[in-house]
Design a protein around this motif. Structure first.
Motif, PDB file in Angstrom:
ATOM      1  N   TYR A 101      50.237  37.720  41.295  1.00  0.00           N
ATOM      2  CA  TYR A 101      51.257  38.577  41.903  1.00  0.00           C
ATOM      3  C   TYR A 101      52.531  38.481  41.071  1.00  0.00           C
ATOM      4  O   TYR A 101      53.062  37.389  40.847  1.00  0.00           O
ATOM      5  CB  TYR A 101      51.539  38.144  43.337  1.00  0.00           C
ATOM      6  CG  TYR A 101      50.338  38.221  44.257  1.00  0.00           C
ATOM      7  CD1 TYR A 101      49.957  39.427  44.841  1.00  0.00           C
ATOM      8  CD2 TYR A 101      49.578  37.090  44.539  1.00  0.00           C
ATOM      9  CE1 TYR A 101      48.856  39.503  45.680  1.00  0.00           C
ATOM     10  CE2 TYR A 101      48.475  37.154  45.372  1.00  0.00           C
ATOM     11  CZ  TYR A 101      48.119  38.368  45.937  1.00  0.00           C
ATOM     12  OH  TYR A 101      47.037  38.447  46.768  1.00  0.00           O
ATOM     13  N   GLU A 102      52.997  39.627  40.598  1.00  0.00           N
ATOM     14  CA  GLU A 102      54.241  39.692  39.836  1.00  0.00           C
ATOM     15  C   GLU A 102      55.384  39.985  40.794  1.00  0.00           C
ATOM     16  O   GLU A 102      55.371  41.002  41.498  1.00  0.00           O
ATOM     17  CB  GLU A 102      54.157  40.778  38.764  1.00  0.00           C
ATOM     18  CG  GLU A 102      53.069  40.546  37.727  1.00  0.00           C
ATOM     19  CD  GLU A 102      53.383  39.396  36.788  1.00  0.00           C
ATOM     20  OE1 GLU A 102      54.584  39.025  36.689  1.00  0.00           O
ATOM     21  OE2 GLU A 102      52.445  38.865  36.176  1.00  0.00           O
ATOM     22  N   MET A 103      56.375  39.114  40.828  1.00  0.00           N
ATOM     23  CA  MET A 103      57.479  39.239  41.774  1.00  0.00           C
ATOM     24  C   MET A 103      58.761  39.669  41.075  1.00  0.00           C
ATOM     25  O   MET A 103      59.070  39.209  39.980  1.00  0.00           O
ATOM     26  CB  MET A 103      57.720  37.895  42.464  1.00  0.00           C
ATOM     27  CG  MET A 103      58.912  37.886  43.424  1.00  0.00           C
ATOM     28  SD  MET A 103      59.375  36.209  43.908  1.00  0.00           S
ATOM     29  CE  MET A 103      59.998  35.553  42.346  1.00  0.00           C
ATOM     30  N   PRO A 143      56.035  42.235  44.800  1.00  0.00           N
ATOM     31  CA  PRO A 143      55.036  43.255  45.116  1.00  0.00           C
ATOM     32  C   PRO A 143      55.039  43.576  46.608  1.00  0.00           C
ATOM     33  O   PRO A 143      55.606  42.816  47.407  1.00  0.00           O
ATOM     34  CB  PRO A 143      53.726  42.557  44.720  1.00  0.00           C
ATOM     35  CG  PRO A 143      53.992  41.115  45.069  1.00  0.00           C
ATOM     36  CD  PRO A 143      55.429  40.879  44.754  1.00  0.00           C
ATOM     37  N   PRO A 144      54.398  44.657  47.025  1.00  0.00           N
ATOM     38  CA  PRO A 144      54.351  45.002  48.459  1.00  0.00           C
ATOM     39  C   PRO A 144      53.691  43.920  49.300  1.00  0.00           C
ATOM     40  O   PRO A 144      54.064  43.716  50.458  1.00  0.00           O
ATOM     41  CB  PRO A 144      53.529  46.298  48.478  1.00  0.00           C
ATOM     42  CG  PRO A 144      53.631  46.853  47.091  1.00  0.00           C
ATOM     43  CD  PRO A 144      53.756  45.678  46.188  1.00  0.00           C
ATOM     44  N   GLU A 145      52.706  43.212  48.735  1.00  0.00           N
ATOM     45  CA  GLU A 145      52.033  42.158  49.494  1.00  0.00           C
ATOM     46  C   GLU A 145      52.993  41.037  49.885  1.00  0.00           C
ATOM     47  O   GLU A 145      52.891  40.468  50.977  1.00  0.00           O
ATOM     48  CB  GLU A 145      50.874  41.569  48.684  1.00  0.00           C
ATOM     49  CG  GLU A 145      49.741  42.537  48.392  1.00  0.00           C
ATOM     50  CD  GLU A 145      49.957  43.306  47.089  1.00  0.00           C
ATOM     51  OE1 GLU A 145      48.976  43.880  46.589  1.00  0.00           O
ATOM     52  OE2 GLU A 145      51.095  43.297  46.580  1.00  0.00           O
ATOM     53  N   LEU A 169      65.554  44.659  56.049  1.00  0.00           N
ATOM     54  CA  LEU A 169      64.149  45.042  55.980  1.00  0.00           C
ATOM     55  C   LEU A 169      64.126  46.526  55.690  1.00  0.00           C
ATOM     56  O   LEU A 169      64.561  47.336  56.504  1.00  0.00           O
ATOM     57  CB  LEU A 169      63.424  44.759  57.303  1.00  0.00           C
ATOM     58  CG  LEU A 169      63.110  43.300  57.605  1.00  0.00           C
ATOM     59  CD1 LEU A 169      62.541  43.175  59.016  1.00  0.00           C
ATOM     60  CD2 LEU A 169      62.086  42.773  56.607  1.00  0.00           C
ATOM     61  N   SER A 170      63.649  46.918  54.545  1.00  0.00           N
ATOM     62  CA  SER A 170      63.679  48.316  54.159  1.00  0.00           C
ATOM     63  C   SER A 170      62.454  48.641  53.338  1.00  0.00           C
ATOM     64  O   SER A 170      61.683  47.758  52.959  1.00  0.00           O
ATOM     65  CB  SER A 170      64.942  48.637  53.352  1.00  0.00           C
ATOM     66  OG  SER A 170      64.909  47.997  52.108  1.00  0.00           O
ATOM     67  N   GLY A 171      62.290  49.888  53.011  1.00  0.00           N
ATOM     68  CA  GLY A 171      61.169  50.295  52.184  1.00  0.00           C
ATOM     69  C   GLY A 171      61.322  49.848  50.764  1.00  0.00           C
ATOM     70  O   GLY A 171      60.345  49.747  50.025  1.00  0.00           O
ATOM     71  N   GLU A 172      62.550  49.602  50.310  1.00  0.00           N
ATOM     72  CA  GLU A 172      62.760  49.198  48.939  1.00  0.00           C
ATOM     73  C   GLU A 172      62.631  47.691  48.729  1.00  0.00           C
ATOM     74  O   GLU A 172      62.389  47.219  47.633  1.00  0.00           O
ATOM     75  CB  GLU A 172      64.142  49.638  48.458  1.00  0.00           C
ATOM     76  CG  GLU A 172      64.321  51.135  48.447  1.00  0.00           C
ATOM     77  CD  GLU A 172      65.694  51.540  47.970  1.00  0.00           C
ATOM     78  OE1 GLU A 172      65.922  52.732  47.797  1.00  0.00           O
ATOM     79  OE2 GLU A 172      66.525  50.648  47.761  1.00  0.00           O
ATOM     80  N   GLY A 173      62.811  46.920  49.781  1.00  0.00           N
ATOM     81  CA  GLY A 173      62.731  45.471  49.605  1.00  0.00           C
ATOM     82  C   GLY A 173      62.835  44.792  50.933  1.00  0.00           C
ATOM     83  O   GLY A 173      63.203  45.388  51.939  1.00  0.00           O
TER      84      GLY A 173
END
Length: 346
Positions: A239-241, A299-301, A336-340
């Protein structure tokens, strides 16, 4: 065995205890004259044993450390104790001694009399170690067989259980044992597949040397540990963070020990962190241990994992999701948002 040889062995056994022996006491113990003791000491020195002598009323003989370690004489209890200790070290790897413990155990068990080998096995079977961590257990007897085959450059057969549970029989030319974390691995040339393979030793059973010796093969890399590490990274999910941290870059580097290239300053109070790992748990803990506000972009995960972790922590504190805040925490901390995903300061 001649009387002289038996006396030399007895003398050497006495000198290996951590004390100085007056010549008169050695002569009394061995029932010979002090002159005979002096001659025996000279014989031991000729064989490479560094026997030192000190003069004076409290002087005597003692075995000192030399450039090379001469053979040791062990009584039954000492041999059993060392074998059990080496088995323990092999089962629970300690950084820097794991391979040496296996090699030493293989040498010791090869020369142990059958009565002592039985005692070591009985003691090992009756002892249940208190394990730390979640690593799989490894039978030290398998490690000894593998180490012996490596030393003898001997082909080896064993049963192998793959990750999906399927069983196969393998014919290999073992090259090196590598301990990584709490797991042992074998780097070997697989004769049936005509290629180098990495085997988890806790999945190996019934290893049997074939008696066929083969010339050494050139491994893919001279550093077996580096080769196995690279193989494991290729097999594991990575996983790339990417995250924005509300903390100065120098403080982040100090707390995480991260490489300079992983941290990019944004301003005096924030920076961008890039990292990777094979588990989301490690990435999340790496961020949370900083004790600052942050936003995860990839990542989203990891975003989903942090949301679930935050909700679980809130429930554990006795409040509904999103209702409670830490004492003194202002209402704007964390996002808490869609971007991060951001986490309030701990």
């Amino acid at each position: 065995m001649s009387d002289t040889r038996a006396r030399l062995l007895r003398l050497l056994s006495l000198l290996q205890t951590p004390r100085e022996w007056p010549g008169s006491e050695l002569a009394e113990r061995l029932r010979v004259s002090p002159r005979t003791i002096r001659r025996d000491i000279d014989r031991l020195r000729e064989l490479g044993y560094p026997v030192q002598a000190t003069m004076g009323a409290v002087g005597g003989y003692r075995l000192a450390a030399g450039k090379a370690m001469p053979p040791l004489l062990l009584d039954d209890e000492e041999a059993v104790a060392i074998a059990v200790g080496l088995r323990t070290a092999a089962s629970h790897p300690v950084d820097g001694i794991e391979e040496a413990s296996v090699r030493a155990l293989a040498k010791l068990e090869q020369v142990l009399p059958s009565r002592l080998r039985h005692r070591v096995g009985a003691l090992g079977a009756a002892t249940v170690p208190m394990l730390t961590g979640d690593g799989p257990s490894v039978d030290p007897r398998n490690l000894v067989v593998l180490a012996g085959a490596i030393a003898n450059r001997e082909r080896l057969r064993f049963a192998y259980r793959a990750g999906d549970g399927s069983q196969t029989r393998r014919l290999v030319e073992p090259y090196r044992l590598v301990a990584a974390g709490r797991r042992w691995y074998l780097l070997a040339y697989d004769n049936d597949r005509d290629d180098w393979r990495v085997f988890r030793i806790d999945r190996i059973s019934d290893p049997r040397p074939t008696g066929v010796r083969v010339p050494p093969r050139v491994p893919p890399e001279q550093d077996a540990a580096a080769f196995i590490t690279r193989k494991l990274y290729l097999l594991a999910p990575t996983y790339e963070m990417v995250a924005t941290l509300h903390l100065p870059a120098d403080q982040v580097a100090h707390r995480l020990g991260a490489a300079t290239g992983d941290i990019q300053p944004i301003d005096e109070r924030s920076c961008r962190l890039h990292g990777h790992a094979d588990t989301l748990e490690w990435l999340a803990s790496r961020l949370l241990m900083l004790g600052c506000e942050f936003e995860v972009h990839e990542p989203p995960e990891l975003m989903a994992y942090l949301r679930a972790l935050g909700a679980r922590a809130t429930r554990a504190a006795g409040g509904p999701d999103g209702a409670d805040r830490l004492p003194g925490e202002d209402q704007g901390a964390g996002t808490l948002s869609g971007e991060g995903v951001g986490v309030p300061r701990a």
